[in-house]
Design an enzyme around this catalytic site. Structure first.
Site, PDB file in Angstrom:
ATOM      1  N   ARG A  28      24.815 -77.153  20.131  1.00 29.12           N
ATOM      2  CA  ARG A  28      25.647 -78.010  19.283  1.00 29.12           C
ATOM      3  C   ARG A  28      26.827 -77.248  18.686  1.00 29.12           C
ATOM      4  O   ARG A  28      27.202 -77.447  17.538  1.00 29.12           O
ATOM      5  CB  ARG A  28      24.818 -78.648  18.145  1.00 29.12           C
ATOM      6  CG  ARG A  28      23.638 -79.468  18.615  1.00 29.12           C
ATOM      7  CD  ARG A  28      24.059 -80.640  19.491  1.00 29.12           C
ATOM      8  NE  ARG A  28      22.882 -81.315  20.010  1.00 29.12           N
ATOM      9  CZ  ARG A  28      22.287 -81.026  21.165  1.00 29.12           C
ATOM     10  NH1 ARG A  28      22.786 -80.074  21.945  1.00 29.12           N
ATOM     11  NH2 ARG A  28      21.221 -81.678  21.560  1.00 29.12           N
ATOM     12  N   SER A  49      21.141 -87.754  15.254  1.00 31.01           N
ATOM     13  CA  SER A  49      20.410 -86.706  14.537  1.00 31.01           C
ATOM     14  C   SER A  49      21.289 -86.183  13.410  1.00 31.01           C
ATOM     15  O   SER A  49      22.383 -85.675  13.659  1.00 31.01           O
ATOM     16  CB  SER A  49      20.037 -85.569  15.494  1.00 31.01           C
ATOM     17  OG  SER A  49      19.202 -86.042  16.513  1.00 31.01           O
ATOM     18  N   GLU A 105      24.513 -82.152  11.231  1.00 29.42           N
ATOM     19  CA  GLU A 105      25.141 -82.161  12.549  1.00 29.42           C
ATOM     20  C   GLU A 105      26.450 -82.936  12.553  1.00 29.42           C
ATOM     21  O   GLU A 105      27.415 -82.516  13.184  1.00 29.42           O
ATOM     22  CB  GLU A 105      24.181 -82.716  13.602  1.00 29.42           C
ATOM     23  CG  GLU A 105      24.745 -82.652  15.010  1.00 29.42           C
ATOM     24  CD  GLU A 105      23.713 -82.965  16.061  1.00 29.42           C
ATOM     25  OE1 GLU A 105      24.075 -83.633  17.051  1.00 29.42           O
ATOM     26  OE2 GLU A 105      22.547 -82.558  15.913  1.00 29.42           O
TER      27      GLU A 105
END
Length: 383
Positions: free
Chosen positions: A165, A252, A375
């Site tokens: 990520r 998420s 995130e």
């Protein structure tokens, strides 16, 4: 030029108005408008599908540029390996529509990334991944408009420092992704027009393998993989659905923490742990030839401590925050399907989202001694 609440342009469906909203429908418009905004000197926001963005109730205090380009084209490349194709995808192309098209054309490599909301241009920023596949596994390069020079650069995937990520763009390389190039397996060539269905890349995620009823490493018809992934994601509220408030989220909300094995040993034995690939070892021996050439003696470095990835969802639930948890009077709650998503139950404010996120971070820190990292990109919201 228009102005509207950013709640209407993000999947979390919260956020006040922007100072102004612009839209780029062609690559030329995207370049020209981005350059004009940089020359103005104001802070501005580039917004794609809005699936990874949460904006404060006060809105965004500057212009917002919407990426609305689209298109997929084959790229001729004499260096391609046999049985592969290279495609160029405009930044504003819907990601899941791209996956669907690739599956239909028998191109394998992103089938497990079905159902991920957002646009293609955002994919390398986050190095999107799911069910055993990551963009880094198929990304060839990106076309990047650099903010520092206004030059359009062809940046190889190796220059993007893609990791879990993360990328150099997320870390602060300023510019605009104009298009991405992917190299995929042409599974349809191997199958033939009258042969069996094109097969996926090897299945590398145990939950997906279980849902498919196959062993890890098996290959399955592309359409079957896509359908199964969409079903799995929908069961977690991870496929956008107007009628399902669990999908009114940013996906998420927290990344899975990566910690040292030493730290992980202090967690309960049943805490999920996943190995993290480390860089290969460097040479630790100086040859006689090198010594004769005047090179200094190479002293072996202490190898870095092994790292493992933890499950943020498990940490959240074990810290006392269950599925469906809601603070009193809040319009936000943890998803009723899994604990990694914060959701808008229909009347949430951005303040509600931020308050619940802070509560979760505090609970996990108090219980396990680590800090969860959000995130999505947050604007005007402190966690």
């Amino acid at each position: 030029m228009t102005s509207q609440p950013l709640a209407t342009l993000t999947t979390m469906r919260v956020g006040g108005p922007a100072e102004e909203i612009l839209a780029a429908h062609t690559r030329h418009e995207l370049q020209e408008q981005a350059i004009q905004l940089w020359e103005r000197g104001d802070d501005w926001l580039l917004l794609g599908g809005g699936s990874n963005t949460v904006v404060a109730d006060e809105g965004y205090p500057g212009p917002v540029l919407l990426v609305r380009t689209g298109g997929v084209a084959l790229v001729e490349d004499p260096e391609l390996a046999p049985g592969t194709v290279r495609i160029r995808v405009e930044a504003g192309h819907d990601w899941d529509a791209l996956v669907a098209e690739c599956v239909e054309r028998g191109w394998a490599g992103i089938e497990a990334l079905s159902g991920i909301p957002g646009l293609a241009g955002a994919a390398p920023v986050q190095n999107i991944g799911a069910y055993g596949q990551e963009l880094s596994g198929v990304l060839h390069s990106i076309e990047f408009l650099a903010a520092s020079t206004y030059d359009v650069l062809r940046m190889p995937a190796a220059d993007l420092a893609l990791s879990y990520r993360d990328s150099v763009i997320k870390q602060g390389l300023e510019g605009v992704v104009l298009s991405i190039d992917l190299v995929l397996t042409d599974a349809g060539v191997a199958a033939g027009e009258d042969g069996p269905e094109p097969l996926s890349e090897p299945i590398r995620y145990s939950q997906l393998a279980g849902a498919l009823g196959v062993e890890l490493g098996a290959r399955v018809p592309l359409r079957t993989v896509r359908d199964t992934v969409l079903r799995l994601r929908a069961s977690k509220g991870m496929v956008l659905d107007e009628t399902d408030h669990d999908s009114w989220s940013a996906g998420s909300f927290f990344t899975n923490p990566i910690v040292t094995e030493r730290f992980a040993r202090g967690l309960p034995e049943n805490a999920p742990r996943f190995p993290v690939a480390e860089a290969g070892p460097t040479a630790a021996v100086t040859t006689f030839e090198e010594l004769a050439a005047g090179q200094p003696l190479r002293i072996p470095a202490t190898p870095p401590e092994r790292r493992v990835k933890l499950s943020a969802a498990w940490l959240i639930e074990q810290s006392g925050v269950p599925r469906g948890y809601r603070l009193p009077g809040s319009g936000a709650s943890v998803s009723t399907k899994h604990t990694l998503a914060i959701t808008n139950r229909g009347n949430a404010s951005a303040s509600d989202i931020g308050e619940l996120a802070r509560f979760i971070v505090q609970r996990v820190q108090q219980e396990f001694g680590l800090v969860l990292v959000p995130e999505p990109n947050l604007y005007g919201i402190e966690i």
